[in-house]
Each structure stands twice: as structure tokens, then as C-alpha cells.
Design a protein around this motif. Structure first.
Motif, PDB file in Angstrom:
ATOM      1  N   UNK A  50       0.873  -1.169   0.000  1.00  0.00           N
ATOM      2  CA  UNK A  50       0.000   0.000   0.000  1.00  0.00           C
ATOM      3  C   UNK A  50       0.914   1.224   0.000  1.00  0.00           C
ATOM      4  N   UNK A  51       1.057   1.844  -1.179  1.00  0.00           N
ATOM      5  CA  UNK A  51       1.977   2.962  -1.382  1.00  0.00           C
ATOM      6  C   UNK A  51       1.175   4.249  -1.414  1.00  0.00           C
ATOM      7  N   UNK A  52       1.356   5.077  -0.412  1.00  0.00           N
ATOM      8  CA  UNK A  52       0.544   6.272  -0.212  1.00  0.00           C
ATOM      9  C   UNK A  52       1.308   7.517  -0.640  1.00  0.00           C
ATOM     10  N   UNK A  53       0.587   8.579  -0.997  1.00  0.00           N
ATOM     11  CA  UNK A  53       1.261   9.777  -1.514  1.00  0.00           C
ATOM     12  C   UNK A  53       1.882  10.605  -0.413  1.00  0.00           C
ATOM     13  N   UNK A  54       2.854  11.411  -0.803  1.00  0.00           N
ATOM     14  CA  UNK A  54       3.394  12.417   0.108  1.00  0.00           C
ATOM     15  C   UNK A  54       2.288  13.431   0.395  1.00  0.00           C
ATOM     16  N   UNK A  55       2.164  13.904   1.617  1.00  0.00           N
ATOM     17  CA  UNK A  55       1.106  14.862   1.940  1.00  0.00           C
ATOM     18  C   UNK A  55       1.180  16.091   1.049  1.00  0.00           C
ATOM     19  N   UNK A  56       0.028  16.461   0.493  1.00  0.00           N
ATOM     20  CA  UNK A  56      -0.049  17.640  -0.355  1.00  0.00           C
ATOM     21  C   UNK A  56      -0.978  18.671   0.257  1.00  0.00           C
ATOM     22  N   UNK A  57      -1.693  19.359  -0.603  1.00  0.00           N
ATOM     23  CA  UNK A  57      -2.594  20.402  -0.107  1.00  0.00           C
ATOM     24  C   UNK A  57      -3.810  19.813   0.599  1.00  0.00           C
ATOM     25  N   UNK A  58      -4.257  18.658   0.138  1.00  0.00           N
ATOM     26  CA  UNK A  58      -5.449  18.071   0.720  1.00  0.00           C
ATOM     27  C   UNK A  58      -5.136  17.117   1.862  1.00  0.00           C
ATOM     28  N   UNK A  59      -6.147  16.821   2.657  1.00  0.00           N
ATOM     29  CA  UNK A  59      -6.030  15.836   3.728  1.00  0.00           C
ATOM     30  C   UNK A  59      -6.948  14.670   3.398  1.00  0.00           C
ATOM     31  N   UNK A  60      -6.661  13.535   3.999  1.00  0.00           N
ATOM     32  CA  UNK A  60      -7.506  12.388   3.716  1.00  0.00           C
ATOM     33  C   UNK A  60      -7.517  11.448   4.902  1.00  0.00           C
ATOM     34  N   UNK A  61      -8.525  10.586   4.878  1.00  0.00           N
ATOM     35  CA  UNK A  61      -8.692   9.556   5.890  1.00  0.00           C
ATOM     36  C   UNK A  61      -8.358   8.205   5.268  1.00  0.00           C
ATOM     37  N   UNK A  62      -7.604   7.410   5.982  1.00  0.00           N
ATOM     38  CA  UNK A  62      -7.212   6.087   5.491  1.00  0.00           C
ATOM     39  C   UNK A  62      -7.747   5.026   6.434  1.00  0.00           C
ATOM     40  N   UNK A  63      -8.477   4.081   5.874  1.00  0.00           N
ATOM     41  CA  UNK A  63      -8.995   2.954   6.652  1.00  0.00           C
ATOM     42  C   UNK A  63      -8.675   1.656   5.914  1.00  0.00           C
ATOM     43  N   UNK A  64      -7.935   0.790   6.564  1.00  0.00           N
ATOM     44  CA  UNK A  64      -7.638  -0.535   6.023  1.00  0.00           C
ATOM     45  C   UNK A  64      -8.362  -1.544   6.908  1.00  0.00           C
ATOM     46  N   UNK A  65      -9.484  -2.022   6.420  1.00  0.00           N
ATOM     47  CA  UNK A  65     -10.329  -2.901   7.231  1.00  0.00           C
ATOM     48  C   UNK A  65      -9.799  -4.332   7.213  1.00  0.00           C
ATOM     49  N   UNK A  66      -9.491  -4.831   6.019  1.00  0.00           N
ATOM     50  CA  UNK A  66      -9.007  -6.218   5.936  1.00  0.00           C
ATOM     51  C   UNK A  66      -7.936  -6.332   4.857  1.00  0.00           C
TER      52      UNK A  66
END
Length: 484
Positions: free
Chosen positions: A267-283
Motif C-alpha cells: 500500500x503505497x501512499x502519496x506524500x502529503x499535499x494540499x489536501x487531507x484524507x482519511x485512510x482505513x484498512x479494514x481487511x
């Protein structure tokens, strides 16, 4: 296929009888070569099957030029599998559409790869209508019926993806779609039974269509998403996905939910930019590679582990499958890093980037020898990027020197200013020797630990991580320039 073609060519060449050498005073005069001998052109005497293999490996323009080699080559190009690439096909890119239309109408063989990057239309309304009609007709040609690889991109404007693209969905293995509007109403939902790699970049796609698109990919292994618009929440559920990569997906705010991914390993996530986000990994029971995690993620939940500003809300749950982890802070935040390691106790390789522009407050400082705060550390390699050698940086690194008992290597990626001063000998080697003393390498918990000073490569390395190349064991690992 290229290797097989070359082997066939070599075998056929070997079967050609060699001329007998003659010597001495009584040698005969050489016979005149017959006209049908192709003037010693051994390649033309190879089987047509080998000729087709050679042509199929050439760029589109060069493949078409093989018709000029000899009369026997003329019909071959029209039947070989093509790899059509618009780049370099025409000097005037506005003529590419008509040239490609001509190729598809004349070519009777299949097309394996179709790379259109980018497609440019004329601004005149009549010409624009004619060219979009041609584009729509392309995917009705027999040559694209068994297309395996598709890369279609438009200019920096919103163009509707031709619905006829979905006609070749049954054979596509690799697909990249960029700078367009995905059809909002797709009935019935497309099926991609062979698609293994999918990239969507700068595509406008609705939240209703996106899940349906994924559900039609029955063997999908890797997914890359970049700057998708009209979607505030990505819900990913796939029985086959192994790797997921994101880059600047949310302009303001958004949510990524991995609902059910039993085979997901990366799971390769982006470098923080202008926007914010919520990440949920359930399974995701097989997740092994994770990052970048940063306090910029407003809410983070992974396998019932809840984080707030990258600090775990509870230490009751752990995830023992993750082996490689990448973190990012504004400065060295040892307390938050220790908290993350408690939740992922089996981490073997840890990347930590210090990016001051994040401007996030740091938690209270932890002393490297504090026995209460020290978890069991199974790290084998630690990489710190943008290391300045400050007191806070030294304290961060020294914690692992003194507590990681199986640590083998520490790579300290120094900032550009220090690196070039060292290269130009404006900073003596005493600086590095002083750093070794501050880190107390001589009293390390691991007798085998090695400390290396390298050039930091964090500048743009993590902006676009390769989610598709699964042969790369560590997608975060750059190539280093080591200092002597």
C-alpha cells in the motif's frame, strides 16, 4: 518473444550452406552469383516467420519502412502484430489521428500495444467533430480486437473517453487511461477478464462507476491512482489485488477505504499535499509494505489500530505482517516513531523522512536510554533522510543504535548543503567522525551495525512510487551516493 525470434533467426542463418574455401595455384575462378541470390542479403533468406518477429519488435514507423527492403518484405508488415505508438509517429501531432486511422484500415494483422500519448484535436469545430468520430471508430477495427496493452491520454482538457474503448476490454492485460472523463453511465458494466495492471491518472470518474470498474477486473494485480476527480471516497475491494499506489488523489479532502483485499501486500501512499484524507484498512491480512504515513493523515485506521496524528490511540492491537514501513515528519519525532513501532512490532526496514515544510508540532522528546519507552525492536535497517546532524537528529538515530539489537545498517541521508560541502572538502571528515562519537556507535546494541552517510534522495523519490513492478523488493529504496 524477442529471444525466440532471435533464436529462430540464428538457426535459419546457420542452415545456410557456407562457401567452400579454395586455395593453391590451381584454384578455380569464383562463380558469378545468381540474380535471385539477393546480393548476399542473408536476412531476406530467413523464414517469413522470423521476418514477422523482427518487424513486430520495431517502432511503428520503422516497421512500415521494412516494405522498402525487398519485394518479398512488402506484404509482411500488413499482417504482423503491431506496437503502435503515437510518439514520434508524426512531426505534426495534429496529423497523428489521420495517420493512425490509415494504419488501422490498411493493417490486417493484430495490434498488441496501442500507446496514444497525448491525443491532440484541432480547435476548429468541424475538424474536431471529424477527428473524434475517427477516434471512436478505431476500436471497431479488427486490428484492435485482441489488444493487450492500452495507453490513452488526452491534452490537459476534459475529453470524453470513447465508449468504444471498452470493446477491446476482453483481451487487455495492461491499461493506462489519462486526462479524460470516464463514461458516467456504463451499461452493462465492462468486464476485463485478463487485466492485471490498471492506472488511472487525472480521470474524472464517479463514485458509482469506480467500484463497478474494479469489480469487472477479475485478475487485477496492481492499481495506480493519481489525481482522480469527482471522487471523494475510494472503496477498494478485490480478491486479487497485490499492490495499490496513490498520488495526489485528493485536492481538498477525501477518504480511502480498503474494505477487503486478502492478497494485498503493498500500500503505497502519496506524500502529503494540499489536501487531507482519511485512510482505513479494514481487511488486508497479508500487508507487508506500507507508507508514506504522516501526521497529515487526519484519521488512520489499520486492522483495528487507530492513530491520531500518527500516534496510536491504543496499544492493544498490533499488525505483525508489515515488514517495510515509511514515515514522514516535519522534524525527528522519536516519540511518534516509537508508538508506530509498537503497533508494527515486526518491522525489519524503516524509512523516516524529515520534511520541515510539513510544519507539524512534535510530541515530547524521548531519551534514547529510557527503558520504559523502549519497545522490542526487530529492525535490521534504518534509513533517515534529510539528516542535518542536529541534536534532535542525533538523539533520534542514537536511540536505535543503543536499542536495536539486530540492526545491521543505518543510512543517514544528509541534506544537500552538507553533502556538497563534504564533496568539495569544505567540511572535513572530522564532521563525520564527530557524528560517529555522538551516535555512540562503539557501544551499539548490535555488534554488526554499520553507519553510512549518503546523499539524501528524498526530494522527489516518493512522489510517484511504482505500484506495478512487483519485482522490486523495496519500492522505497533509491540509489544512494555514498560519501567516502
Amino acid at each position: 518473444m524477442a529471444a525466440a525470434g532471435m533464436e529462430e533467426a540464428a538457426a535459419a542463418t546457420a542452415s545456410i550452406p557456407k562457401k567452400r574455401k579454395s586455395g593453391g595455384a590451381g584454384r578455380c575462378m569464383p562463380r558469378k552469383r545468381a540474380r535471385h541470390d539477393n546480393h548476399g542479403d542473408l536476412i531476406s533468406r530467413l523464414p517469413h516467420k522470423v521476418h514477422r518477429t523482427i518487424i513486430s519488435l520495431l517502432p511503428t514507423k520503422d516497421g512500415a519502412r521494412t516494405q522498402l527492403i525487398a519485394r518479398s518484405w512488402r506484404p509482411l508488415w500488413r499482417s504482423v502484430p503491431l506496437n503502435i505508438c503515437s510518439h514520434g509517429l508524426c512531426r505534426n501531432q495534429y496529423k497523428c489521428i489521420s495517420v493512425i486511422s490509415k494504419i488501422l484500415s490498411d493493417h490486417h494483422g493484430p495490434t498488441r500495444c496501442f500507446h496514444l500519448d497525448p491525443i491532440r484535436f484541432h480547435r476548429d469545430k468541424q475538424r474536431f467533430a471529424e477527428e473524434t468520430a475517427q477516434l471512436e471508430s478505431w476500436f471497431h477495427f479488427r486490428a484492435l480486437a485482441n489488444l493487450q496493452e492500452l495507453n490513452i491520454s488526452f491534452e490537459d482538457k476534459r475529453y470524453q473517453l470513447p465508449s468504444s474503448v471498452l470493446l477491446c476490454a476482453s483481451a487487455i492485460v495492461v491499461a493506462r487511461i489519462s486526462f479524460c472523463d470516464f463514461p458516467k453511465e456504463v451499461t452493462p458494466l465492462p468486464s476485463f477478464p485478463l487485466l492485471k495492471k490498471l492506472s488511472l491518472c487525472c480521470v474524472y470518474i464517479t463514485e458509482d462507476v469506480f467500484p463497478g470498474l474494479l469489480s469487472g477486473c477479475h485478475v487485477l494485480e496492481s492499481l495506480y491512482l493519481e489525481r482522480l476527480n469527482d471522487v471523494s471516497c475510494f472503496r477498494i475491494s478485490s480478491k486479487t489485488l497485490t499492490s495499490v499506489g496513490l498520488c495526489n488523489c485528493f485536492l481538498i479532502q477525501g477518504e480511502l477505504i480498503i474494505e477487503d483485499a486478502p492478497r494485498l501486500e503493498r500500500l503505497l501512499l502519496p506524500r502529503p499535499g494540499r489536501g487531507t484524507y482519511t485512510l482505513r484498512v479494514i481487511r488486508a491480512p497479508k500487508l507487508q509494505i506500507l507508507g508514506l504515513l504522516s501526521p497529515c493523515i487526519s484519521q488512520l485506521e489499520i486492522a483495528n489500530i487507530f492513530f491520531k496524528s500518527l500516534g496510536p490511540a491504543s496499544l492493544k492491537n498490533t499488525m505483525r505482517t508489515v515488514k517495510i514501513l515509511a514515515l514522514e515528519f516535519s522534524v525527528a519525532d522519536l516519540d511518534a516513531t516509537i508508538g508506530v513501532l509498537r503497533c508494527f512490532p515486526c518491522i525489519e526496514k524503516l524509512y523516516v523522512n524529515f520534511m520541515k515544510w510539513l510544519n507539524i508540532p512534535v510530541n515530547k522528546h524521548v531519551h534514547p536510554t529510557d527503558p520504559v519507552k523502549c519497545p522490542e525492536i526487530n529492525l535490521k535497517e534504518l534509513v533517515l533522510n534529510n539528516y542535518k546532524g542536529s541534536e534532535q537528529d542525533v538523539c533520534f538515530a542514537k536511540f536505535f543504535v543503543l536499542n536495536a539489537q539486530v540492526l545491521k545498517k543505518i543510512r543517514l541521508g544528509v541534506i544537500e548543503e552538507i553533502y556538497f560541502r563534504l564533496k568539495l572538502k569544505k567540511v572535513s571528515k572530522e564532521w563525520m567522525a564527530h557524528q560517529y562519537r555522538l551516535l555512540e556507535v562503539g557501544t551499539s546494541a548490535s555488534p554488526d551495525v554499520q553507519v553510512e552517510f549518503v546523499a539524501s534522495t528524498v526530494g522527489g523519490n516518493y512522489m510517484r512510487l511504482d505500484a506495478h513492478d512487483l519485482s522490486i523488493a523495496d519500492p522505497f529504496a533509491p540509489s544512494y551516493s555514498q560519501m567516502e
